[in-house]
Design a protein around this motif. Structure first.
Motif, PDB file in Angstrom:
ATOM      1  N   THR A 137       0.847  -1.190   0.000  1.00 36.70           N
ATOM      2  CA  THR A 137       0.000   0.000   0.000  1.00 36.70           C
ATOM      3  C   THR A 137       0.877   1.233   0.000  1.00 36.70           C
ATOM      4  N   LEU A 138       0.583   2.163  -0.890  1.00 42.43           N
ATOM      5  CA  LEU A 138       1.300   3.444  -0.932  1.00 42.43           C
ATOM      6  C   LEU A 138       0.343   4.538  -0.499  1.00 42.43           C
ATOM      7  N   LEU A 139       0.714   5.266   0.554  1.00 41.59           N
ATOM      8  CA  LEU A 139      -0.108   6.351   1.090  1.00 41.59           C
ATOM      9  C   LEU A 139       0.519   7.688   0.757  1.00 41.59           C
ATOM     10  N   ASP A 140      -0.318   8.662   0.401  1.00 40.46           N
ATOM     11  CA  ASP A 140       0.204  10.008   0.178  1.00 40.46           C
ATOM     12  C   ASP A 140       0.290  10.755   1.504  1.00 40.46           C
ATOM     13  N   ALA A 141       0.627  12.033   1.460  1.00 36.49           N
ATOM     14  CA  ALA A 141       0.843  12.802   2.686  1.00 36.49           C
ATOM     15  C   ALA A 141      -0.402  12.884   3.556  1.00 36.49           C
ATOM     16  N   SER A 142      -1.578  12.782   2.948  1.00 28.73           N
ATOM     17  CA  SER A 142      -2.826  12.854   3.720  1.00 28.73           C
ATOM     18  C   SER A 142      -3.272  11.486   4.237  1.00 28.73           C
ATOM     19  N   GLY A 143      -2.536  10.440   3.891  1.00 26.49           N
ATOM     20  CA  GLY A 143      -2.902   9.099   4.327  1.00 26.49           C
ATOM     21  C   GLY A 143      -3.833   8.379   3.381  1.00 26.49           C
ATOM     22  N   THR A 144      -4.059   8.942   2.202  1.00 25.65           N
ATOM     23  CA  THR A 144      -4.927   8.314   1.206  1.00 25.65           C
ATOM     24  C   THR A 144      -4.135   7.302   0.395  1.00 25.65           C
ATOM     25  N   ALA A 145      -4.707   6.116   0.225  1.00 22.45           N
ATOM     26  CA  ALA A 145      -4.028   5.064  -0.514  1.00 22.45           C
ATOM     27  C   ALA A 145      -4.080   5.328  -2.008  1.00 22.45           C
ATOM     28  N   ALA A 146      -2.929   5.191  -2.663  1.00 21.31           N
ATOM     29  CA  ALA A 146      -2.858   5.361  -4.116  1.00 21.31           C
ATOM     30  C   ALA A 146      -3.395   4.111  -4.804  1.00 21.31           C
ATOM     31  N   VAL A 147      -3.990   4.292  -5.964  1.00 18.03           N
ATOM     32  CA  VAL A 147      -4.563   3.187  -6.729  1.00 18.03           C
ATOM     33  C   VAL A 147      -3.445   2.405  -7.414  1.00 18.03           C
ATOM     34  N   ARG A 148      -3.540   1.086  -7.404  1.00 20.90           N
ATOM     35  CA  ARG A 148      -2.578   0.256  -8.123  1.00 20.90           C
ATOM     36  C   ARG A 148      -2.764   0.433  -9.628  1.00 20.90           C
ATOM     37  N   VAL A 149      -1.673   0.386 -10.356  1.00 18.84           N
ATOM     38  CA  VAL A 149      -1.697   0.489 -11.811  1.00 18.84           C
ATOM     39  C   VAL A 149      -1.304  -0.856 -12.398  1.00 18.84           C
ATOM     40  N   TYR A 150      -2.170  -1.378 -13.266  1.00 22.22           N
ATOM     41  CA  TYR A 150      -1.929  -2.685 -13.869  1.00 22.22           C
ATOM     42  C   TYR A 150      -1.729  -2.591 -15.389  1.00 22.22           C
ATOM     43  N   ALA A 151      -1.538  -1.387 -15.908  1.00 15.92           N
ATOM     44  CA  ALA A 151      -1.330  -1.231 -17.341  1.00 15.92           C
ATOM     45  C   ALA A 151      -0.102  -2.028 -17.774  1.00 15.92           C
ATOM     46  N   ALA A 152      -0.169  -2.579 -18.976  1.00 13.04           N
ATOM     47  CA  ALA A 152       0.904  -3.446 -19.452  1.00 13.04           C
ATOM     48  C   ALA A 152       2.254  -2.736 -19.454  1.00 13.04           C
ATOM     49  N   GLU A 153       2.249  -1.451 -19.805  1.00 12.21           N
ATOM     50  CA  GLU A 153       3.510  -0.726 -19.887  1.00 12.21           C
ATOM     51  C   GLU A 153       4.175  -0.521 -18.528  1.00 12.21           C
ATOM     52  N   ALA A 154       3.417  -0.668 -17.432  1.00 11.65           N
ATOM     53  CA  ALA A 154       3.998  -0.534 -16.100  1.00 11.65           C
ATOM     54  C   ALA A 154       4.820  -1.760 -15.709  1.00 11.65           C
ATOM     55  N   GLU A 155       4.579  -2.884 -16.378  1.00 12.80           N
ATOM     56  CA  GLU A 155       5.321  -4.120 -16.136  1.00 12.80           C
ATOM     57  C   GLU A 155       5.364  -4.478 -14.648  1.00 12.80           C
ATOM     58  N   ALA A 156       4.194  -4.436 -14.023  1.00 11.25           N
ATOM     59  CA  ALA A 156       4.095  -4.778 -12.601  1.00 11.25           C
ATOM     60  C   ALA A 156       4.125  -6.289 -12.411  1.00 11.25           C
ATOM     61  N   THR A 157       4.833  -6.733 -11.388  1.00  8.69           N
ATOM     62  CA  THR A 157       4.914  -8.156 -11.044  1.00  8.69           C
ATOM     63  C   THR A 157       4.810  -8.293  -9.531  1.00  8.69           C
ATOM     64  N   ASP A 158       3.793  -8.998  -9.045  1.00  4.41           N
ATOM     65  CA  ASP A 158       3.581  -9.150  -7.611  1.00  4.41           C
ATOM     66  C   ASP A 158       4.497 -10.228  -7.025  1.00  4.41           C
ATOM     67  N   PHE A 159       4.735 -10.134  -5.712  1.00  8.85           N
ATOM     68  CA  PHE A 159       5.404 -11.215  -5.004  1.00  8.85           C
ATOM     69  C   PHE A 159       4.512 -12.461  -5.060  1.00  8.85           C
ATOM     70  N   ALA A 160       5.131 -13.615  -5.150  1.00 11.19           N
ATOM     71  CA  ALA A 160       4.360 -14.859  -5.220  1.00 11.19           C
ATOM     72  C   ALA A 160       5.227 -16.016  -4.744  1.00 11.19           C
ATOM     73  N   GLY A 161       4.567 -17.086  -4.324  1.00 12.38           N
ATOM     74  CA  GLY A 161       5.277 -18.305  -3.968  1.00 12.38           C
ATOM     75  C   GLY A 161       5.963 -18.239  -2.619  1.00 12.38           C
ATOM     76  N   VAL A 162       6.761 -19.265  -2.340  1.00 11.86           N
ATOM     77  CA  VAL A 162       7.475 -19.396  -1.073  1.00 11.86           C
ATOM     78  C   VAL A 162       8.937 -19.035  -1.278  1.00 11.86           C
ATOM     79  N   LEU A 163       9.424 -18.139  -0.429  1.00 10.92           N
ATOM     80  CA  LEU A 163      10.816 -17.707  -0.490  1.00 10.92           C
ATOM     81  C   LEU A 163      11.629 -18.536   0.505  1.00 10.92           C
ATOM     82  N   ALA A 164      12.503 -19.383  -0.011  1.00  5.63           N
ATOM     83  CA  ALA A 164      13.290 -20.263   0.842  1.00  5.63           C
ATOM     84  C   ALA A 164      14.316 -19.483   1.649  1.00  5.63           C
ATOM     85  N   ALA A 165      14.760 -20.076   2.741  1.00  4.85           N
ATOM     86  CA  ALA A 165      15.805 -19.456   3.559  1.00  4.85           C
ATOM     87  C   ALA A 165      17.068 -19.277   2.731  1.00  4.85           C
ATOM     88  N   GLY A 166      17.685 -18.113   2.859  1.00  4.61           N
ATOM     89  CA  GLY A 166      18.895 -17.824   2.115  1.00  4.61           C
ATOM     90  C   GLY A 166      18.666 -17.287   0.723  1.00  4.61           C
TER      91      GLY A 166
END
Length: 205
Positions: A137-166
């Motif tokens: 979550t990204l909040l601006d100075a007033s505490g309002t959450a910014a909207v996520r952008v999913y446009a293809a050109e943004a090339e967003a990739t979420d965290f996923a799966g299990v991250l092993a130790a190390g």
């Protein structure tokens, strides 16, 4: 005839007297105008909810198997620094870039400005981390959450799966935030149920 007439008069008087209630007595009725008692009226609000705080500006999401508070904590950090936990886990913002959406069509917002943040979780602890329920979550100075952008050109990739130790995992998140609102923001990275959210504060540049 006189006896029959007398009997008829007595009968009429008896019938007339039985149809009226005694003086001063009202018929028994159930009033529907009186509201039923409100079981919550005057009750105190449930305890335990203190609202947003400096260290946790966004409440953590509920995760299966994690009913209690996170046991591993870390202090907030500047956007240019790392949020480091005592067990060896750390979260960093590796890169920040800016652009405007160019996609056309339904659900698109051409020319909307956004910030793209590349984030890495380093797991130098002895336990694996399930990143599949990560919420950023990204909040601006007033505490309002910014909207996520999913446009293809943004090339967003979420965290996923299990991250092993190390191991380390990197993802990119884009948020719609105009240039004049980037000087003071808060990024909250809620990546699992065992750790408090990683909180970053500062300006995006």
């Amino acid at each position: 005839m006189s006896i029959a007439a007398l009997a008829l008069c007595v009968s009429l008087v008896a019938c007339s007297g039985s149809s009226e209630p005694p003086s001063g007595t009202e018929p028994t009725t159930t009033s529907s105008a009186t509201p039923a008692p409100d079981p919550t009226a005057g009750a105190d609000a449930p305890g335990g909810s203190e609202g947003p705080s400096a260290d946790e500006p966004v409440a953590k999401i509920e995760r299966a198997g994690h009913s209690g508070a996170p046991s591993v904590k870390a202090d907030p950090a500047d956007i240019s620094d790392a949020v480091s936990y005592d067990d060896g886990v750390s979260v960093t913002i590796d890169d920040v870039s800016f652009a405007a959406e160019t996609s056309q069509g339904p659900g698109s917002f051409p020319d909307r400005e956004y910030a793209r943040l590349t984030i890495t979780v380093d797991n130098d602890s002895s336990e694996a981390i399930d990143l599949g329920t990560s919420v950023l979550t990204l909040l601006d100075a007033s505490g309002t959450a910014a909207v996520r952008v999913y446009a293809a050109e943004a090339e967003a990739t979420d965290f996923a799966g299990v991250l092993a130790a190390g191991k380390s995992a990197t993802a990119a998140y884009a948020f719609a935030i105009p240039a004049d609102a980037r000087d003071e923001v808060t990024l909250v990275v809620d990546f699992d149920g065992d750790h408090t959210s990683a909180v970053f504060r500062g300006g995006l540049d």
